[in-house]
Design an enzyme around this catalytic site. Structure first.
Site, PDB file in Angstrom:
ATOM      1  N   SER A 165       0.946  -1.278   0.060  1.00 52.54           N
ATOM      2  CA  SER A 165      -0.106   0.181   0.075  1.00 52.54           C
ATOM      3  C   SER A 165       0.753   1.365  -0.066  1.00 52.54           C
ATOM      4  O   SER A 165       2.334   1.295   0.314  1.00 52.54           O
ATOM      5  CB  SER A 165      -0.811   0.011   1.338  1.00 52.54           C
ATOM      6  OG  SER A 165      -1.620   1.275   1.479  1.00 52.54           O
ATOM      7  N   TYR A 178      -1.971  -0.430  10.476  1.00 58.62           N
ATOM      8  CA  TYR A 178      -2.105  -0.740   9.019  1.00 58.62           C
ATOM      9  C   TYR A 178      -0.946  -0.708   8.547  1.00 58.62           C
ATOM     10  O   TYR A 178      -0.008  -1.300   7.696  1.00 58.62           O
ATOM     11  CB  TYR A 178      -3.326  -0.343   8.356  1.00 58.62           C
ATOM     12  CG  TYR A 178      -3.387  -0.419   6.837  1.00 58.62           C
ATOM     13  CD1 TYR A 178      -3.903  -1.916   6.593  1.00 58.62           C
ATOM     14  CD2 TYR A 178      -3.116   0.220   5.862  1.00 58.62           C
ATOM     15  CE1 TYR A 178      -4.263  -2.095   5.186  1.00 58.62           C
ATOM     16  CE2 TYR A 178      -3.282  -0.020   4.774  1.00 58.62           C
ATOM     17  CZ  TYR A 178      -3.763  -1.328   4.292  1.00 58.62           C
ATOM     18  OH  TYR A 178      -4.055  -1.630   3.010  1.00 58.62           O
TER      19      TYR A 178
END
Length: 274
Positions: A165, A178
Site C-alpha cells: 500500500s 495498518y
C-alpha cells in the site's frame, strides 16, 4: 536494418509476444474472494492462467471459482487463514497437488482497522493487523519459497507479488497499525528480492492508494463527511482508484514482460506521492 525489415521485426514481435501474456501460468492469489484479489483472479483466468484463489470467505470464493469454471476458465478455490501457518502450509500443499508447481504467488489477503489516533488504538487491533497483514505475508512468502526453490535453481523462474500500500511508503495518520504492517511488507519484499535473485525468484510489491473495494468502503463508512472527502481528494485525480486499474498492473507483473523488475514497489496512487 532497413525500414521494411524493422516493420517486419515489429510485426513479428507483436505476434510472438502478446501483451501481458500469462497463458498457462500457475498462479495462487490470497484474498481472492473480493476487491483487488477477485478482480486480479478474473483477469488472470481470462488471459489463460491457471488460478487458485484462497480466502477465509468460503462462500464468496467458491462462487467466483464456480462462475469462472462455468466459462471454461481454470480456477479453483481453497479456504485459508493467512495468520495461521498450518492453514497456509495446507494451502500450498493443495496448490502443489493441483498444479505440480507455482509460477506466481500473489499475497493480497489483508484487513484494515477503524481509523483512530494511535493512543486510542487497542493492542488487539494492532496485533490483528500485524498477524494478517504482515505475518500472513511472511507465512505465504516462506511457503512460496519452499515450492519455488527447486524449480528456480533449475532455471525456471518464480515470482512473488506482495500487495502492500502507499501506507507502506509514507506516513499514514489514523491508520498506524495498518501502516506499520505495510511498511513491514515492503521490508520483507526488498530483503527477499536480494536474497533469492540468484535462485531465479523475484519479489515485488504493488502499492495502491485508496481503491474502491469493500475494505475501503468500510473505512469510509466509519468517517464523517469531511474525512470521506479528504480520502477521495488525497489523489490529484480526485477519485478512488478502480479495481480494474490495479488488476491490469498485477497481470502485467505476472507476465514475463516484468522479468527484470525485482525489489520494486509498483505504486498506483493517481499521483498521491508525486
Amino acid at each position: 536494418m532497413t525500414e521494411s525489415s524493422s516493420i517486419t521485426a515489429l510485426s513479428q514481435y507483436g505476434n510472438d509476444f502478446p501483451a501481458a501474456n500469462v497463458s498457462g501460468k500457475r498462479i495462487l492469489i490470497t484474498g481472492g474472494a473480493s476487491g483487488i484479489g477477485a478482480a486480479s483472479a478474473k483477469v488472470l483466468a481470462n488471459r489463460g492462467a491457471r488460478v487458485i484463489i484462497a480466502d477465509l470467505a468460503s462462500e464468496a470464493g467458491q462462487a467466483i471459482a464456480k462462475e469462472a469454471s462455468e466459462h471454461q476458465k481454470d480456477m479453483v478455490f481453497h479456504k485459508v487463514d493467512v495468520a495461521d501457518k498450518d492453514s497456509v502450509n495446507a494451502l500450498f500443499a493443495f496448490a502443489m497437488q493441483q498444479f505440480g508447481g507455482l509460477d506466481v504467488v500473489i499475497n493480497n489477503a489483508g484487513i484494515d482497522h477503524k481509523p483512530k489516533p494511535m493512543h486510542e488504538l487497542s493492542d488487539d487491533d494492532f496485533d490483528r493487523n500485524i498477524a494478517v497483514n504482515l505475518k500472513g505475508v511472511w507465512h505465504c512468502m516462506r511457503a512460496a519459497l519452499a515450492c519455488m526453490l527447486k524449480e528456480g535453481v533449475a532455471g525456471k523462474p518464480g515470482h512473488v507479488i506482495n500487495v502492500a500500500s502507499v501506507a507502506g511508503l509514507r506516513s499514514s495518520p489514523m491508520i498506524s497499525a495498518y501502516s506499520a504492517a505495510k511498511h513491514g511488507v515492503m521490508g520483507l519484499t526488498k530483503s527477499a528480492a536480494i536474497e533469492y535473485a540468484k535462485a531465479n525468484i523475484r519479489f515485488n510489491a504493488v502499492c495502491p492508494s485508496f481503491i474502491d473495494t469493500p475494505m475501503v468502503q468500510n473505512t469510509l463508512s466509519q468517517l464523517d463527511e469531511r474525512g470521506q472527502k479528504a480520502i477521495v481528494k488525497a489523489s490529484p485525480l480526485r477519485r478512488l482508484g478502480k479495481v480494474e486499474e490495479i488488476s491490469g498492473a498485477v497481470a502485467w507483473l505476472c507476465s514475463d514482460e516484468s522479468s527484470f523488475m525485482n525489489g520494486h514497489a509498483l505504486t498506483l496512487d493517481g499521483g498521491m506521492l508525486a
